[in-house]
Design an enzyme around this catalytic site. Structure first.
Site, mmCIF file in Angstrom:
data_model
loop_
_atom_site.group_PDB
_atom_site.id
_atom_site.type_symbol
_atom_site.label_atom_id
_atom_site.label_comp_id
_atom_site.label_asym_id
_atom_site.label_seq_id
_atom_site.Cartn_x
_atom_site.Cartn_y
_atom_site.Cartn_z
ATOM 1 N N GLY A 14 0.518 -0.906 0.460
ATOM 2 C CA GLY A 14 -0.356 0.011 0.184
ATOM 3 C C GLY A 14 0.703 1.294 0.202
ATOM 4 O O GLY A 14 0.268 2.792 0.797
ATOM 5 N N SER A 74 1.123 -6.179 -5.467
ATOM 6 C CA SER A 74 0.480 -5.203 -5.091
ATOM 7 C C SER A 74 0.338 -3.281 -4.989
ATOM 8 O O SER A 74 0.763 -3.323 -6.347
ATOM 9 C CB SER A 74 -0.201 -5.605 -2.884
ATOM 10 O OG SER A 74 -1.062 -4.395 -3.078
#
Length: 520
Positions: A158, A236
C-alpha cells in the site's frame, strides 16, 4: 579516465563468476564496496547478499530529496576499502499505520495464518530507519547458465509499509530451483517516499526504484547475472510502482520484461493523488509539527521538516476512517514521473513495450475484508462494495492493461490464481478463495506460519509457478509459450487458471470467464 576507474573495471572482470569456480558467499566488488555474503538458511548452495547500499543514506539534506548513488570509498584502493557485511538485512524504511483502530480477534475465526498476517500488520517500527536504501541478492552461479536472467522484485503493502526483508520474499527457493537471480530492495514510502508539496521533489519512492534498477544493471554481472535480461516484477503496491515505471522511463527502460501480480495497475481505481490532495496532506503535517502554514517560505518549511525526528513525522501522518488505515501520501501527479491520463497513455502505447506477465487472485479483496473486520467491524463497508472494489481496482484494470499491451503486438501473459490451501487460509472457514497476495506466497514457496506443514498439492503447484516465472524471465517472448501457456488474446482461451481446484496445469479459459468490465 581516472586510474581508479580502470582498476575498478579490472577488478569487476576478475570478480565476475566463472561457473564451477564460485564459492558460496564469496566477496563481490561493487561501487558500494566489497560485499561479503553467506549461504542461504535452508539451501546452503545458494549465496545471499543482504543489505547492500545502492543509494546514499536519505537523511539530513537528502530527506525528501531524490536519491543519490552510493559513493562508497572510491578515493581508496579496493584493497583498503572496508567490506560490506552482506549477511544481515538492512533496516526497513519508516512505515505509517496501515490499518486504523485496535484489532479485535475474538469471534473472528482467524486461522494461524490469519493471526500471523495480523501480527505482520501490527509489528511496529522497531526495525526501521531512514537509512534504508539497500538491496538483497540471491544467486547460484556455480551451476546453470553463466549469465543468468535476473528478477528484481518490488514489495507491496500500500505504499505505506512493507520491506524487502519480509520473509515472504525469501529468494532462496526460486533461485535454487530455477537458475535465475533474485533481487529485492527497499524504497521510501508514505510521506518520505511520496511527499506532496509541489515545491519539493515528489514520487521519490519511484526514483528509488529507478536507482535500484540502475544499480542492478551496472553490478549484477559480478553475481553471475545478465544485465540484458532484467525482469521487473511487483506485487500489490509494488505492481503499481512497476507499472508507473513503465510509463515514466519509456526512452531508457533498462528492463527486458515486467510483471504485475495481484496487479494494481496505473489504470485502476487507485489513481495517483491529485496535486491538491497531495498538497493538503503535506500541509496538514507541516502545520501540525512545524506550526507553519502555506504562507510560510518553503525553504523554512523544508528546513523544519528535515530537523524533526522520524517518529514526529510519522505520528503526524493523517489516518482516515477507512479501515485500511493511512491513505495519505500515495504516488501523486507531478507530470514528470507520474501522470493523470493513464488510460490515454495506455491506449496510445506510450509505455515501455516489453513482454508483460499480469495476474490477479480469485478474490483479491478477501484479505482486506477479513483484516478490516478485525480492525473496524463497525465500518460497514459491505460485501457489495468489496465486490465492486475487486472489479474496479484489480480484475478490470489488469484486463485493460493486458488488452492494450497485446493490441500493440507485445507478448502478454495473463492468469487468475485460484489456489485454496488450508495452511494459507486466513480464517478457519471450510473453504476460502485465493486472496490478495496469496499468489506471491505460492511463487516464493514461503510459509505464513513457520513450521506448519504445507499441502503436497500446494508444494507441486508452487514449484510449477516458480518455473513459470523463471521461464518468463529467461525468455519473456516465448518462455511461457514453451511452458504451455497461451499468449493473451481477449477473444481466445488465453487466461490461465493457475491452481484451479488446486491442480497443476494451464486450464486456459477466455478472459471474459474471469475478467469483468469496470463500473467507472
Amino acid at each position: 579516465m581516472k586510474l581508479s576507474d580502470v582498476l575498478f573495471g579490472a577488478i569487476l572482470c576478475i570478480s565476475a563468476p566463472v561457473r564451477g569456480e564460485w564459492t558460496v558467499g564469496q566477496g563481490v566488488y561493487t561501487p558500494s564496496g566489497l560485499v561479503l555474503g553467506s549461504a542461504a538458511s535452508k539451501l546452503p548452495s545458494v549465496s545471499v547478499y543482504r543489505g547492500i547500499p545502492y543509494a546514499q543514506p536519505p537523511i539530513g539534506e537528502l530527506r525528501f530529496a531524490a536519491p543519490l548513488p552510493f559513493s562508497g570509498n572510491t578515493h581508496l584502493p579496493f584493497s583498503d576499502s572496508p567490506s560490506i557485511d552482506g549477511t544481515k538485512f538492512g533496516a526497513s524504511c519508516p512505515v505509517s499505520s496501515y490499518f486504523a483502530g485496535k484489532p479485535v480477534t475474538k469471534g473472528k475465526g482467524l486461522s494461524a495464518a490469519g493471526l500471523a498476517t495480523l501480527a505482520q500488520l501490527t509489528k511496529g517500527n522497531n526495525d526501521t530507519s531512514e537509512d534504508c536504501l539497500t538491496l538483497n541478492v540471491w544467486t547460484k552461479p556455480q551451476t546453470g547458465e553463466e549469465k543468468k536472467a535476473v528478477v528484481i522484485w518490488v514489495h507491496g503493502k500500500g505504499y505505506t509499509t512493507g520491506s524487502s526483508s519480509d520473509p515472504v520474499y525469501d529468494g532462496q527457493f526460486i533461485v535454487n530451483e530455477q537458475d535465475i537471480i533474485l533481487v529485492t530492495f527497499n524504497y521510501r514510502m508514505n510521506i518520505f517516499g511520496f511527499p506532496g508539496s509541489y515545491l519539493n521533489t515528489r514520487n521519490i519512492g519511484l526514483l528509488d526504484q529507478r536507482l535500484a534498477v540502475e544499480w542492478v544493471r551496472d553490478n549484477i554481472a559480478g553475481f553471475g547475472g545478465d544485465p540484458a535480461r532484467i525482469t521487473l516484477i511487483g506485487d500489490s503496491a509494488g505492481a503499481g510502482l512497476v507499472d508507473l515505471y513503465s510509463f515514466a522511463y519509456v526512452d531508457d527502460p533498462i528492463i527486458s520484461s515486467m510483471g504485475l501480480l495481484s496487479g494494481t495497475t496505473s489504470l485502476s481505481g487507485w489513481d495517483p493523488d491529485s496535486l491538491p490532495k497531495a498538497e493538503r496532506d503535506w500541509n496538514s503535517v507541516t502545520c501540525d509539527i512545524c506550526r507553519m502554514g502555506t504562507e510560510t517560505d518553503f525553504a523554512k518549511v523544508i528546513a523544519c521538516m528535515r530537523n524533526k525526528t522520524t517518529a514526529e513525522i510519522t505520528a503526524a501522518i493523517p489516518i482516515t476512517t477507512n479501515p485500511y488505515g493511512s491513505k495519505s501520501f500515495f504516488p501523486n501527479n507531478d507530470g514528470k514521473t507520474v501522470f493523470s491520463d493513464y488510460y490515454e497513455l495506455a491506449r496510445t502505447g506510450k509505455f515501455i513495450k516489453v513482454p508483460l506477465l499480469i495476474g490477479n487472485t480469485d478474490d483479491e479483496t478477501a484479505y482486506h475484508r477479513i483484516m478490516a473486520d478485525v480492525f473496524a467491524p463497525s465500518y460497514g463497508y459491505g460485501q457489495t462494495n468489496y465486490d465492486n472494489e475487486r472489479r474496479n481496482y484489480y480484475t478490470c484494470p489488469a484486463s485493460e492493461r493486458a488488452r492494450h499491451t497485446a493490441d500493440l503486438g507485445v507478448p502478454t501473459w495473463r492468469y487468475g490464481y485460484f489456489g485454496d490451501f488450508k495452511d494459507a487460509r486466513l480464517t478457519t472457514a471450510a473453504h476460502g478463495r485465493a486472496y490478495h497476495g496469496s499468489d506471491v506466497l505460492l511463487i516464493f514457496g514461503t510459509e505464513l506460519v513457520p513450521g506448519v506443514k504445507q499441502d503436497a498439492d500446494e508444494l507441486k503447484l508452487a514449484k510449477y509457478a516458480r518455473g513459470a516465472v523463471a521461464a518468463f524471465a529467461r525468455n519473456p517472448k516465448t518462455g511461457l509459450k514453451t511452458y504451455g501457456w497461451p499468449q493473451y488474446n481477449p477473444k481466445a482461451k488465453s487466461l490461465v487458471q493457475l491452481g484451479k481446484d488446486n491442480k497443476v496445469g494451464t486450464f486456459a479459459v477466455t478472459p471474459a470467464a474471469f475478467d469483468t468490465g469496470c463500473l467507472y
